[in-house]
Write a protein that holds these residues in place. Structure first.
Motif, PDB file in Angstrom:
ATOM      1  N   THR A 168       0.913  -1.237   0.165  1.00  0.00           N
ATOM      2  CA  THR A 168       0.013   0.089   0.074  1.00  0.00           C
ATOM      3  C   THR A 168       0.902   1.207   0.045  1.00  0.00           C
ATOM      4  OG1 THR A 168      -0.365   0.001   2.484  1.00  0.00           O
ATOM      5  CG2 THR A 168      -1.978  -1.254   1.317  1.00  0.00           C
ATOM      6  N   LYS A 186       0.594   4.127   1.971  1.00  0.00           N
ATOM      7  CA  LYS A 186      -0.150   5.148   2.883  1.00  0.00           C
ATOM      8  C   LYS A 186       0.576   6.411   3.031  1.00  0.00           C
ATOM      9  CE  LYS A 186      -1.558   5.148   7.767  1.00  0.00           C
ATOM     10  NZ  LYS A 186      -0.776   6.298   8.079  1.00  0.00           N
ATOM     11  N   ASP A 226      -1.292   9.819   2.555  1.00  0.00           N
ATOM     12  CA  ASP A 226      -0.967  10.842   3.832  1.00  0.00           C
ATOM     13  C   ASP A 226      -0.933  12.149   3.251  1.00  0.00           C
ATOM     14  OD1 ASP A 226      -2.135   8.714   5.431  1.00  0.00           O
ATOM     15  OD2 ASP A 226      -0.022   8.467   6.207  1.00  0.00           O
ATOM     16  N   ASN A 228      -5.214   0.825  -3.425  1.00  0.00           N
ATOM     17  CA  ASN A 228      -5.321   1.062  -1.998  1.00  0.00           C
ATOM     18  C   ASN A 228      -6.801   1.097  -1.351  1.00  0.00           C
ATOM     19  OD1 ASN A 228      -2.494   1.774  -1.428  1.00  0.00           O
ATOM     20  ND2 ASN A 228      -2.678   2.763  -3.279  1.00  0.00           N
TER      21      ASN A 228
END
Length: 214
Positions: free
Chosen positions: A143, A145, A149, A208
């Motif tokens: 993923t 992330k 973010d 995702n």
């Protein structure tokens, strides 16, 4: 003015059938055909279609090799991959190379035309029925992330709508912002998540779990 298309498939009957479907109402004109990858690249050197309908499994050079060569030579043509259900791994590779869209060979003529028109306008097109299968292959990838973010709330919202196949004007309307704002945000999104086009952005979102597939 009619959209100029080129058909690349090693099956004559498939090309004849697609040609008849596309040219029925005069909105799309098939200006060239090729039966293999080598022939395709030779004809692209002397003709300028708006969009290339490209089969993956072909002799001499397959569709992925042709796509790679198109990108390497910077040939200015949109590419719609024609696929069958068992070619998902090839589709993932085509995404990485930079295809503009994907559609099943057994699709209805209305959906094929919609895919062509969408791509020629500068958008991407992934046939909805292919998304779950793509997701099942991509879900095992790492993923992103950290990249997610970095997105603002607005950028996140826009990315989800891009992944859903919405045009800039539709996104602008739904979020009550200007098309210019949408375009500027999409440029920032692409940079942040490390993609170069809407198809890759859609795959990023699918991978995702950012969009609801059902």
């Amino acid at each position: 003015m009619a959209i100029k298309a080129m058909l690349v498939d090693d099956h004559v009957l498939m090309r004849e059938g697609i040609r008849q479907l596309l040219e029925f109402d005069g909105s799309i004109q098939v200006i060239e055909e090729a039966s293999n990858g080598v022939e395709c690249l030779k004809k692209l050197a002397v003709t300028t279609p708006d969009i290339l309908l490209l089969d993956i499994n072909m002799p001499q050079k397959n569709g992925l090799e042709v796509l790679e060569e198109i990108k390497r030579r910077r040939i200015n043509v949109k590419v719609l991959i024609l696929t069958v259900h068992n070619e998902i791994e090839y589709l993932i590779k085509a995404v990485d190379i930079g295809a503009d869209g994907f559609i099943n060979k057994d699709s209805e003529s209305s959906e094929l035309k919609r895919a062509i028109q969408t791509i020629v306008k500068g958008e991407s097109y992934i046939q909805p029925s292919l998304i779950p299968a793509l997701n099942s292959r991509l879900i095992s990838r790492d993923t992103d992330k950290d990249k997610i973010d970095t997105l603002t709330k607005r950028e996140y919202e826009i990315l989800i709508q891009v992944a859903g196949g919405k045009l800039n004007k539709d996104i602008a309307l739904s979020l009550n912002i200007s098309e210019r704002t949408v375009k500027n945000n999409i440029t920032k999104i692409f940079k942040k998540i490390g993609v170069t086009d809407r198809t890759q952005a859609a795959v990023f979102a699918i991978k995702n779990n950012m969009i609801d597939l059902y």
